[in-house]
Design an enzyme around this catalytic site. Structure first.
Site, PDB file in Angstrom:
ATOM      1  N   ASN A 218      37.675  53.738  41.546  1.00 54.83           N
ATOM      2  CA  ASN A 218      38.497  54.112  40.386  1.00 54.83           C
ATOM      3  C   ASN A 218      37.645  54.010  39.119  1.00 54.83           C
ATOM      4  OD1 ASN A 218      38.868  51.380  39.120  1.00 54.83           O
ATOM      5  ND2 ASN A 218      39.769  50.980  41.145  1.00 54.83           N
ATOM      6  N   ASP A 288      44.556  49.628  46.326  1.00 55.12           N
ATOM      7  CA  ASP A 288      45.662  49.146  47.161  1.00 55.12           C
ATOM      8  C   ASP A 288      45.407  49.451  48.640  1.00 55.12           C
ATOM      9  OD1 ASP A 288      47.260  48.036  45.147  1.00 55.12           O
ATOM     10  OD2 ASP A 288      47.924  50.030  44.531  1.00 55.12           O
ATOM     11  N   LYS A 298      26.449  58.665  57.850  1.00 59.91           N
ATOM     12  CA  LYS A 298      27.067  59.701  57.007  1.00 59.91           C
ATOM     13  C   LYS A 298      27.916  60.645  57.868  1.00 59.91           C
ATOM     14  CE  LYS A 298      25.934  63.404  53.837  1.00 59.91           C
ATOM     15  NZ  LYS A 298      24.890  64.284  53.355  1.00 59.91           N
ATOM     16  N   PHE A 334      47.468  41.863  35.088  1.00 57.35           N
ATOM     17  CA  PHE A 334      47.447  43.067  34.256  1.00 57.35           C
ATOM     18  C   PHE A 334      48.333  44.110  34.945  1.00 57.35           C
ATOM     19  CE2 PHE A 334      44.275  43.513  30.783  1.00 57.35           C
ATOM     20  CZ  PHE A 334      43.838  42.195  30.751  1.00 57.35           C
ATOM     21  N   LYS A 348      56.294  43.352  38.448  1.00 54.53           N
ATOM     22  CA  LYS A 348      55.076  42.690  38.944  1.00 54.53           C
ATOM     23  C   LYS A 348      55.044  41.230  38.498  1.00 54.53           C
ATOM     24  CE  LYS A 348      52.395  46.897  39.277  1.00 54.53           C
ATOM     25  NZ  LYS A 348      51.550  47.871  38.646  1.00 54.53           N
ATOM     26  N   LYS A 352      54.999  38.685  41.593  1.00 60.32           N
ATOM     27  CA  LYS A 352      53.721  38.029  41.877  1.00 60.32           C
ATOM     28  C   LYS A 352      53.648  36.625  41.283  1.00 60.32           C
ATOM     29  CE  LYS A 352      51.419  42.536  42.206  1.00 60.32           C
ATOM     30  NZ  LYS A 352      50.141  43.229  42.343  1.00 60.32           N
TER      31      LYS A 352
HETATM   32  O1  PMT Z   1      37.671  47.868  33.312  1.00 59.41           O
HETATM   33  P1  PMT Z   1      38.059  48.667  32.072  1.00 59.41           P
HETATM   34  O2  PMT Z   1      37.446  50.029  32.066  1.00 59.41           O
HETATM   35  O3  PMT Z   1      37.812  47.876  30.819  1.00 59.41           O
HETATM   36  O4  PMT Z   1      39.646  48.923  32.139  1.00 59.41           O
HETATM   37  C1  PMT Z   1      40.520  47.853  32.053  1.00 59.41           C
HETATM   38  C2  PMT Z   1      41.711  48.024  33.015  1.00 59.41           C
HETATM   39  C3  PMT Z   1      42.489  49.268  32.659  1.00 59.41           C
HETATM   40  C4  PMT Z   1      41.220  48.134  34.465  1.00 59.41           C
HETATM   41  C5  PMT Z   1      42.590  46.727  32.849  1.00 59.41           C
HETATM   42  O5  PMT Z   1      43.013  46.633  31.513  1.00 59.41           O
HETATM   43  C6  PMT Z   1      43.798  46.757  33.772  1.00 59.41           C
HETATM   44  O6  PMT Z   1      44.853  47.274  33.446  1.00 59.41           O
HETATM   45  N1  PMT Z   1      43.641  46.174  35.003  1.00 59.41           N
HETATM   46  C7  PMT Z   1      44.647  46.245  36.059  1.00 59.41           C
HETATM   47  C8  PMT Z   1      44.600  47.598  36.698  1.00 59.41           C
HETATM   48  C9  PMT Z   1      45.486  47.723  37.894  1.00 59.41           C
HETATM   49  O7  PMT Z   1      45.013  48.044  38.939  1.00 59.41           O
HETATM   50  O8  PMT Z   1      46.735  47.419  37.696  1.00 59.41           O
HETATM   51  P2  PMT Z   1      47.853  47.384  38.892  1.00 59.41           P
HETATM   52  O9  PMT Z   1      49.111  47.591  38.174  1.00 59.41           O
HETATM   53  O10 PMT Z   1      47.525  48.313  39.999  1.00 59.41           O
HETATM   54  O11 PMT Z   1      47.747  45.908  39.461  1.00 59.41           O
HETATM   55  C10 PMT Z   1      48.542  44.864  38.944  1.00 59.41           C
HETATM   56  C11 PMT Z   1      47.791  43.570  39.011  1.00 59.41           C
HETATM   57  O12 PMT Z   1      47.573  43.189  40.375  1.00 59.41           O
HETATM   58  C12 PMT Z   1      46.428  43.559  38.342  1.00 59.41           C
HETATM   59  O13 PMT Z   1      46.271  42.313  37.719  1.00 59.41           O
HETATM   60  C13 PMT Z   1      45.467  43.723  39.517  1.00 59.41           C
HETATM   61  O14 PMT Z   1      44.212  43.100  39.238  1.00 59.41           O
HETATM   62  C14 PMT Z   1      46.203  42.987  40.623  1.00 59.41           C
HETATM   63  N2  PMT Z   1      45.951  43.480  41.981  1.00 59.41           N
HETATM   64  C15 PMT Z   1      46.340  44.722  42.362  1.00 59.41           C
HETATM   65  C16 PMT Z   1      46.170  45.136  43.651  1.00 59.41           C
HETATM   66  C17 PMT Z   1      45.585  44.249  44.580  1.00 59.41           C
HETATM   67  N3  PMT Z   1      45.396  44.609  45.826  1.00 59.41           N
HETATM   68  N4  PMT Z   1      45.209  43.032  44.184  1.00 59.41           N
HETATM   69  C18 PMT Z   1      45.383  42.630  42.903  1.00 59.41           C
HETATM   70  O15 PMT Z   1      45.013  41.507  42.539  1.00 59.41           O
END
Ligand code: PMT
Length: 409
Positions: A218, A288, A298, A334, A348, A352
């Site tokens: 990503n 995810d 490859k 986040f 979330k 969580k």
């Molecule tokens: O890295 P940059 O370019 O500076 O950009 C910053 C950012 C946009 C990546 C950051 O600000 C941000 O929003 N990070 C979370 C991105 C995300 O994947 O969000 P989510 O809504 O999918 O996940 C929710 C939370 O669960 C996040 O804290 C994520 O780290 C966590 N997560 C998600 C999936 C997973 N399998 N494990 C996790 O821990």
């Protein structure tokens, strides 16, 4: 400007300008600094004056411009000495490969380089050059060296370059340069309120391997997580930074960096460290799903037929830490959303078991992936809501650190 610039009031700031096309933005930088209450004096190379005039710089700064080491009006030809004593901080915008190289190697052969080599206070360099020049091994080595000596770099951004190509190398916009200078000034005030605390941070993307040459990834650059790590480390915390693939470097010695590639690796590192931490902030963009099978060679194209990739779920690191959380530990997540932002983030937060969640939306210009800025809303467990403005990721990191600090102890 959407941030407080009070820290600049009454400061003596030297704006250095070297010879690149981005020098046309230097007068705007000077104006912003003057508007914020700083006194500004400009020092330029001879080449800079091909792009911006002495008259313009004198008019916006209200001060004489220092550009000639041997000009007769300079007191005893030692203006670089009196100017370096006068300045509280210095910013070079644009900083060409040439001026960066001179400073890294102690070369003082004109007004600006002589001043730079003698300057010992906070210094910001804003590189601006063609992408290939920026990526050049020796330029990167010079930047790394200067960083290790405490010089602050305002990273260049990507976009159309004066040479007609696209890529990284554009000088950061003057507003964002000022924002980073303010952040640093506030930071240097020496707040050590995280002394004795240990904080786990996740940052960057994850790469989920398909075969020996391909992956699912990503756009996360890691900037948000790295800004958090630097902020907390600067305030005395011991930081464990678990990061996916990124070109960023860490600077503070309080940061223990663990590089990983996949979500499973991030999961192992994060769950392995959380128990020893007072808090965790998970800013990584974790995939995810990952491919069910990974080829260690490859994969070849299968004639004309389409290909189906079967994906399986990755572990949710944040949810796992939410289950493991002990009394007194704090957990921050986040949420990166595109629609129904608040509703999704609140789900979330609850699901969580977080103490608060930092919501950023891709609907907001300048927020989310890759930018040096972000715009976040902090949503608390007890219904509290703090809506932020667009500011540098360093300033957002400070807000998050302030918010978290009030929940610790
Ligand atoms: O890295 P940059 O370019 O500076 O950009 C910053 C950012 C946009 C990546 C950051 O600000 C941000 O929003 N990070 C979370 C991105 C995300 O994947 O969000 P989510 O809504 O999918 O996940 C929710 C939370 O669960 C996040 O804290 C994520 O780290 C966590 N997560 C998600 C999936 C997973 N399998 N494990 C996790 O821990």
């Amino acid at each position: 400007m959407n941030y407080s610039v009070d820290a600049l009031k009454g400061k003596h700031i030297i704006v250095g300008i070297s010879g690149g096309i981005a020098a046309y933005k230097a007068p705007l930088l000077v104006r912003l600094l003057v508007k914020a209450g700083a006194e500004v004096r400009c020092a330029t190379t001879e080449h800079a004056l091909q792009f911006v005039t002495t008259l313009t710089l004198e008019t916006v700064s209200n001060n004489a411009v220092y550009s000639d080491l041997f000009a007769p009006h300079n007191e005893h030809s030692t203006e670089h000495i009196s100017l370096k004593d006068w300045g509280d901080m210095m910013v070079v915008a644009p900083a060409t490969a040439n001026i960066i190289g001179k400073l890294a190697n102690g070369i003082a052969d004109d007004a600006l380089s002589t001043l730079l080599v003698s300057f010992r206070k906070p210094l910001f360099l804003c590189p601006a050059m063609n992408t290939q020049m920026l990526e050049c091994h020796s330029v990167q080595r010079n930047i790394d060296y200067l960083r290790s000596q405490g010089v602050h770099f305002v990273e260049s951004t990507s976009g159309a370059l004066a040479c007609g190509t696209e890529g990284k190398g554009r000088m950061e916009e003057p507003e964002n340069i000022v924002a980073q200078m303010v952040d640093q000034l506030n930071h240097d005030d020496g707040q050590q309120d995280y002394d004795g605390k240990r904080v786990l941070i996740t940052a960057g993307p994850t790469y989920e391997r398909i075969d020996a040459v391909r992956f699912i990834g990503n756009y996360s650059s890691g900037k948000m997580g790295f800004a958090l790590a630097e902020e907390l480390a600067g305030r005395g915390a011991k930081v464990v930074l678990v990061t996916g693939p990124t070109h960023l470097t860490t600077h503070h010695t309080n940061i223990e960096r663990i590089d990983i590639e996949s979500a499973e690796e991030m999961y192992r590192a994060a769950t392995g460290h959380f128990a020893q931490c007072d808090a965790a902030i998970l800013s990584a963009a974790v995939a995810d799903y990952r491919p069910a099978e990974r080829a260690d060679y490859k994969l070849k194209k299968q004639g004309d037929s389409d290909m189906t990739l079967r994906l399986v779920q990755n572990p949710d690191i944040l949810a796992t830490l939410g289950q493991q959380k002990q009394q007194g530990q704090r957990l921050v997540g986040f949420a990166l959303e595109t629609n129904d932002e608040e509703q999704n983030a609140l789900k979330k937060l609850e699901k969580k078991n977080l103490d608060f969640i930092v919501l950023n939306s891709l609907q907001d210009a300048g927020a989310g992936f890759g930018h040096n800025t972000n715009k976040v809303t902090i949503l608390d467990r007890d219904g509290g809501k703090t809506v932020g403005t667009l500011k540098s990721k360093a300033a957002v990191a400070k807000d998050i650190a302030d918010h978290l600090r009030s929940l610790l102890d």
